[in-house]
Design a protein around this motif. Structure first.
Motif, mmCIF file in Angstrom:
data_model
loop_
_atom_site.group_PDB
_atom_site.id
_atom_site.type_symbol
_atom_site.label_atom_id
_atom_site.label_comp_id
_atom_site.label_asym_id
_atom_site.label_seq_id
_atom_site.Cartn_x
_atom_site.Cartn_y
_atom_site.Cartn_z
ATOM 1 N N CYS A 18 0.858 -1.194 0.000
ATOM 2 C CA CYS A 18 0.000 0.000 0.000
ATOM 3 C C CYS A 18 0.892 1.242 0.000
ATOM 4 C CB CYS A 18 -0.888 -0.020 1.241
ATOM 5 S SG CYS A 18 -1.758 1.534 1.534
ATOM 6 N N CYS A 28 0.258 2.913 3.870
ATOM 7 C CA CYS A 28 0.653 2.260 5.126
ATOM 8 C C CYS A 28 1.699 1.169 4.914
ATOM 9 C CB CYS A 28 -0.572 1.685 5.833
ATOM 10 S SG CYS A 28 -1.268 0.230 5.018
ATOM 11 N N CYS A 77 1.464 -1.796 3.942
ATOM 12 C CA CYS A 77 1.091 -3.182 4.200
ATOM 13 C C CYS A 77 1.095 -3.953 2.881
ATOM 14 C CB CYS A 77 -0.296 -3.253 4.857
ATOM 15 S SG CYS A 77 -1.658 -2.875 3.727
ATOM 16 N N CYS A 105 -4.413 0.082 0.139
ATOM 17 C CA CYS A 105 -5.311 -0.933 0.694
ATOM 18 C C CYS A 105 -6.675 -0.297 0.946
ATOM 19 C CB CYS A 105 -4.726 -1.524 1.976
ATOM 20 S SG CYS A 105 -4.652 -0.384 3.370
ATOM 21 N N CYS A 137 -7.030 1.951 4.115
ATOM 22 C CA CYS A 137 -6.482 3.313 4.042
ATOM 23 C C CYS A 137 -7.428 4.243 3.277
ATOM 24 C CB CYS A 137 -5.109 3.300 3.376
ATOM 25 S SG CYS A 137 -3.767 2.809 4.474
#
Ligand SMILES: [Zn+2]
Length: 224
Positions: A12, A15, A17, A34, A37
């Motif tokens: 992402c 963030c 991830c 993602c 977010c």
């Protein structure tokens, strides 16, 4: 084509991830985020990103709304002008009632003429602003097409009057998103093209949340 089906890989952009295929949302800056977010910034943004592969908005204004804004302006200017004429009438012995009469007549005629002009001018407003793969494209009715890298732009929430080249001769009171795009012209300071977007409440939320998550620089208040 829905953005989510473009394919996901990597992390992402916000963030960092790991992105599963069904969790990836590709926004119009060309980056993948993602769902969590995007949803945390705005559920409306998530809904738009799932539907539209390009963020696109027509720049138009309903003539009725333009006339309403113009009349609101005259509601402020008219009494002030009439009060001034009353003062002049009082101090020159011409009478307050003459000042009131003249002020009302001039205000009414002025508001009527301006409303007709504004109605016709608003009907001619047309343009479009789009974002796709990190490029901002603008169709200006009088100046043709132009495009900028989104990250070269700045933005802020402001009055539509700041983007007056799109609304010539109109007093448009609504607040919207102003995207400032750099011009290759420099006169003491850098000159920007001011592009309006987010003319409706819904699209204003989409534009604002998108510009925030995409990390486009928000212009500081005292520099507007
Ligand atoms: Zn994320």
């Amino acid at each position: 084509m829905p953005e989510e089906t473009r394919g996901a890989s990597g992390a992402c952009a916000k963030c960092s991830c790991d992105l599963a295929q069904d969790q990836a949302v590709c926004l119009w800056d060309g980056k993948e985020y993602c769902r969590a977010c995007v949803n945390s910034v705005s559920p409306m943004l998530l809904a738009y990103a799932k539907i539209y592969s390009i963020l696109s908005e027509r720049i138009v204004i309903h003539p009725r709304d333009a006339v309403r804004d113009e009349l609101l302006l005259w509601c402020l200017v008219g009494p002030a002008f009439t009060g001034f004429l009353c003062y002049v009438g009082f101090t020159n012995g011409l009478g307050i009632w003459n000042g009131i009469f003249l002020g009302v007549v001039v205000t009414a005629l002025g508001a009527l003429v301006r409303s007709l002009i504004v109605y016709r001018a608003a009907a001619l407003v047309s343009g479009r602003v789009e974002v796709e793969d990190g490029r901002l494209r603008v169709q200006h009715p009088g100046r043709g097409n132009a495009s900028w890298a989104l990250q070269d732009c700045q933005w802020h929430v402001g009055s539509a009057r700041k983007a007056k080249t799109f609304f010539p001769g109109l007093f448009v009171s609504r607040r919207l998103i102003i995207v400032e795009c750099p011009l290759n012209v420099r006169f003491l300071w850098r000159l920007n093209a001011r592009v309006p977007c987010g003319l409706t409440k819904e699209l204003r939320e989409v534009w604002e949340s998108f510009l925030i998550i995409a990390g486009v620089e928000r212009k500081r208040r005292f520099l507007r």
